[in-house]
Design a protein around this motif. Sequence first.
Motif, PDB file in Angstrom:
ATOM      1  N   GLY A  65       0.787  -1.106   0.103  1.00  0.00           N
ATOM      2  CA  GLY A  65      -0.012  -0.040  -0.023  1.00  0.00           C
ATOM      3  C   GLY A  65       0.912   1.199  -0.126  1.00  0.00           C
ATOM      4  N   LYS A  66       2.020   1.265   0.601  1.00  0.00           N
ATOM      5  CA  LYS A  66       2.944   2.287   0.719  1.00  0.00           C
ATOM      6  C   LYS A  66       3.213   2.694  -0.733  1.00  0.00           C
ATOM      7  CE  LYS A  66       6.937   4.480   2.783  1.00  0.00           C
ATOM      8  NZ  LYS A  66       8.221   4.354   3.592  1.00  0.00           N
ATOM      9  N   LYS A  67       3.645   1.777  -1.551  1.00  0.00           N
ATOM     10  CA  LYS A  67       4.074   2.150  -3.067  1.00  0.00           C
ATOM     11  C   LYS A  67       3.047   2.845  -3.514  1.00  0.00           C
ATOM     12  CE  LYS A  67       5.924  -0.107  -6.877  1.00  0.00           C
ATOM     13  NZ  LYS A  67       6.159  -1.501  -7.588  1.00  0.00           N
ATOM     14  N   ILE A  68       1.778   2.416  -3.491  1.00  0.00           N
ATOM     15  CA  ILE A  68       0.657   2.748  -4.290  1.00  0.00           C
ATOM     16  C   ILE A  68       0.305   4.143  -3.776  1.00  0.00           C
ATOM     17  CG2 ILE A  68      -1.928   2.530  -4.778  1.00  0.00           C
ATOM     18  CD1 ILE A  68      -1.207  -0.746  -4.490  1.00  0.00           C
ATOM     19  N   TYR A  69       0.265   4.130  -2.419  1.00  0.00           N
ATOM     20  CA  TYR A  69       0.178   5.675  -1.484  1.00  0.00           C
ATOM     21  C   TYR A  69       0.936   6.678  -2.226  1.00  0.00           C
ATOM     22  CZ  TYR A  69      -0.657   9.050   1.835  1.00  0.00           C
ATOM     23  OH  TYR A  69      -0.785  10.543   2.430  1.00  0.00           O
ATOM     24  N   LEU A  70       2.139   6.464  -2.245  1.00  0.00           N
ATOM     25  CA  LEU A  70       3.268   7.414  -2.710  1.00  0.00           C
ATOM     26  C   LEU A  70       2.991   7.672  -4.176  1.00  0.00           C
ATOM     27  CD1 LEU A  70       6.428   6.250  -0.790  1.00  0.00           C
ATOM     28  CD2 LEU A  70       4.822   8.034  -0.262  1.00  0.00           C
ATOM     29  N   GLU A  71       2.583   6.922  -4.853  1.00  0.00           N
ATOM     30  CA  GLU A  71       2.382   7.256  -6.397  1.00  0.00           C
ATOM     31  C   GLU A  71       1.115   7.815  -6.493  1.00  0.00           C
ATOM     32  OE1 GLU A  71       1.063   4.270  -9.993  1.00  0.00           O
ATOM     33  OE2 GLU A  71       2.901   3.535  -9.034  1.00  0.00           O
ATOM     34  N   LYS A  72      -0.057   7.591  -6.035  1.00  0.00           N
ATOM     35  CA  LYS A  72      -1.503   7.841  -6.193  1.00  0.00           C
ATOM     36  C   LYS A  72      -1.918   8.948  -5.357  1.00  0.00           C
ATOM     37  CE  LYS A  72      -2.501   4.145  -9.179  1.00  0.00           C
ATOM     38  NZ  LYS A  72      -3.275   3.398 -10.001  1.00  0.00           N
ATOM     39  N   ASP A  80      -5.376  -3.215  -4.935  1.00  0.00           N
ATOM     40  CA  ASP A  80      -4.482  -2.047  -4.545  1.00  0.00           C
ATOM     41  C   ASP A  80      -5.643  -1.302  -3.479  1.00  0.00           C
ATOM     42  OD1 ASP A  80      -2.649  -2.599  -6.493  1.00  0.00           O
ATOM     43  OD2 ASP A  80      -3.342  -1.172  -7.933  1.00  0.00           O
ATOM     44  N   LEU A  81      -6.832  -1.328  -3.634  1.00  0.00           N
ATOM     45  CA  LEU A  81      -7.742  -1.016  -2.470  1.00  0.00           C
ATOM     46  C   LEU A  81      -7.454  -1.494  -1.399  1.00  0.00           C
ATOM     47  CD1 LEU A  81     -10.214   0.683  -1.756  1.00  0.00           C
ATOM     48  CD2 LEU A  81     -11.578  -1.525  -2.311  1.00  0.00           C
ATOM     49  N   TYR A  82      -7.694  -2.788  -1.041  1.00  0.00           N
ATOM     50  CA  TYR A  82      -6.962  -3.122   0.307  1.00  0.00           C
ATOM     51  C   TYR A  82      -5.708  -2.676   0.902  1.00  0.00           C
ATOM     52  CZ  TYR A  82     -11.143  -6.109   0.718  1.00  0.00           C
ATOM     53  OH  TYR A  82     -12.569  -6.417   0.815  1.00  0.00           O
ATOM     54  N   SER A  83      -4.610  -2.678  -0.110  1.00  0.00           N
ATOM     55  CA  SER A  83      -3.411  -2.326   0.161  1.00  0.00           C
ATOM     56  C   SER A  83      -3.334  -0.930   0.707  1.00  0.00           C
ATOM     57  CB  SER A  83      -2.394  -2.507  -1.292  1.00  0.00           C
ATOM     58  OG  SER A  83      -2.300  -3.830  -1.643  1.00  0.00           O
ATOM     59  N   VAL A  84      -3.908   0.031  -0.042  1.00  0.00           N
ATOM     60  CA  VAL A  84      -3.949   1.437   0.380  1.00  0.00           C
ATOM     61  C   VAL A  84      -4.518   1.635   1.786  1.00  0.00           C
ATOM     62  CG1 VAL A  84      -4.756   3.679  -0.124  1.00  0.00           C
ATOM     63  CG2 VAL A  84      -3.645   2.424  -2.033  1.00  0.00           C
ATOM     64  N   VAL A  85      -5.699   1.105   1.795  1.00  0.00           N
ATOM     65  CA  VAL A  85      -6.497   1.042   3.177  1.00  0.00           C
ATOM     66  C   VAL A  85      -5.400   0.409   4.176  1.00  0.00           C
ATOM     67  CG1 VAL A  85      -8.744   0.340   4.364  1.00  0.00           C
ATOM     68  CG2 VAL A  85      -8.719   1.610   2.050  1.00  0.00           C
ATOM     69  N   SER A  86      -4.888  -0.654   3.906  1.00  0.00           N
ATOM     70  CA  SER A  86      -3.959  -1.231   4.918  1.00  0.00           C
ATOM     71  C   SER A  86      -2.803  -0.234   5.527  1.00  0.00           C
ATOM     72  CB  SER A  86      -3.566  -2.660   4.670  1.00  0.00           C
ATOM     73  OG  SER A  86      -2.663  -2.539   3.775  1.00  0.00           O
ATOM     74  N   TYR A  87      -2.304   0.229   4.290  1.00  0.00           N
ATOM     75  CA  TYR A  87      -1.279   1.496   4.673  1.00  0.00           C
ATOM     76  C   TYR A  87      -1.886   2.439   5.522  1.00  0.00           C
ATOM     77  CZ  TYR A  87       2.558   4.490   4.136  1.00  0.00           C
ATOM     78  OH  TYR A  87       3.563   5.596   4.317  1.00  0.00           O
ATOM     79  N   LEU A  88      -3.172   3.132   5.157  1.00  0.00           N
ATOM     80  CA  LEU A  88      -3.767   4.252   6.054  1.00  0.00           C
ATOM     81  C   LEU A  88      -3.738   3.683   7.652  1.00  0.00           C
ATOM     82  CD1 LEU A  88      -6.489   5.336   3.572  1.00  0.00           C
ATOM     83  CD2 LEU A  88      -4.163   6.345   4.116  1.00  0.00           C
ATOM     84  N   PHE A  89      -4.141   2.511   7.663  1.00  0.00           N
ATOM     85  CA  PHE A  89      -4.440   1.917   9.089  1.00  0.00           C
ATOM     86  C   PHE A  89      -2.924   1.742   9.545  1.00  0.00           C
ATOM     87  CE2 PHE A  89      -8.632  -0.414   7.839  1.00  0.00           C
ATOM     88  CZ  PHE A  89      -9.086   0.617   7.738  1.00  0.00           C
ATOM     89  N   TYR A  90      -2.129   1.332   8.973  1.00  0.00           N
ATOM     90  CA  TYR A  90      -0.749   1.246   9.456  1.00  0.00           C
ATOM     91  C   TYR A  90      -0.142   2.677   9.780  1.00  0.00           C
ATOM     92  CZ  TYR A  90       4.199   0.621   9.570  1.00  0.00           C
ATOM     93  OH  TYR A  90       5.621   0.575   9.989  1.00  0.00           O
ATOM     94  N   MET A  91      -0.395   3.612   8.974  1.00  0.00           N
ATOM     95  CA  MET A  91       0.117   5.095   9.415  1.00  0.00           C
ATOM     96  C   MET A  91      -0.542   5.366  10.603  1.00  0.00           C
ATOM     97  SD  MET A  91       0.294   7.572   5.956  1.00  0.00           S
ATOM     98  CE  MET A  91      -1.219   7.458   5.594  1.00  0.00           C
ATOM     99  N   ASN A  92      -1.727   4.897  10.983  1.00  0.00           N
ATOM    100  CA  ASN A  92      -2.313   5.418  12.184  1.00  0.00           C
ATOM    101  C   ASN A  92      -2.307   4.238  13.297  1.00  0.00           C
ATOM    102  OD1 ASN A  92      -4.250   7.991  11.738  1.00  0.00           O
ATOM    103  ND2 ASN A  92      -4.176   6.908   9.847  1.00  0.00           N
TER     104      ASN A  92
END
Length: 194
Positions: free
Chosen positions: A58-65, A130-142
């Motif tokens: 998710g971090k990779k997708i987050y940084l890109e999008k 990608d959706l689950y990856s980005v959302v998991s990254y948001l949860f991880y950031m928090n």
Amino acid sequence: MYSYNICAFFIAIFIFSEPCLAAQCPGTSISENDISPWNIDISKNSPLPSGSGTPLMGKKIYLEKCAACHGETGEGMMGIYPALSGGIGSLATTTPLRTVGSFWPYPESVLDYVRRAMPLNAPQSLNTDDLYSVVSYLFYMNHIIPQEFSLNEKNIHSIKMPNKDGFINEKEVNRNKNTPRDELRSRLGICLHP
């Protein structure tokens, strides 16, 4: 005279609109196949899309999008794009910061919002992994899930959001709410007929 004109007006509308009411509605019926691309809402009790993702992916997708608007660490940008991380414990202060971690009560709501509306320049463009990856990254950031957690449709319900109990359950409030009759019964100690 005035009331006569009003009556005549409504009678005319009724007489001239009757053929329109009897006719079929204009247009064509929409099929289930036409509706299905738009019927993508996610709720606590609805079936979830199949997929999975980890914070690392998710971090990779987050940084890109996502980072162009929300910042590399989810801090928000220029007061226009909201912060996505931080703010836990700030809602009751004079400067609340509403983020994924501090405000959202259910993980499914985050998944639903990201699925429908993000990224802003291409909503609904993320595939389910990608959706689950980005959302998991948001949860991880928090600090809601660990970095090695693999988020999917089966385990998202198990995630406890920090603000899960921060909203009022209207059904619960109304169930426990005394009616004026109940209040009178308790104060007077008498039985009133329903």
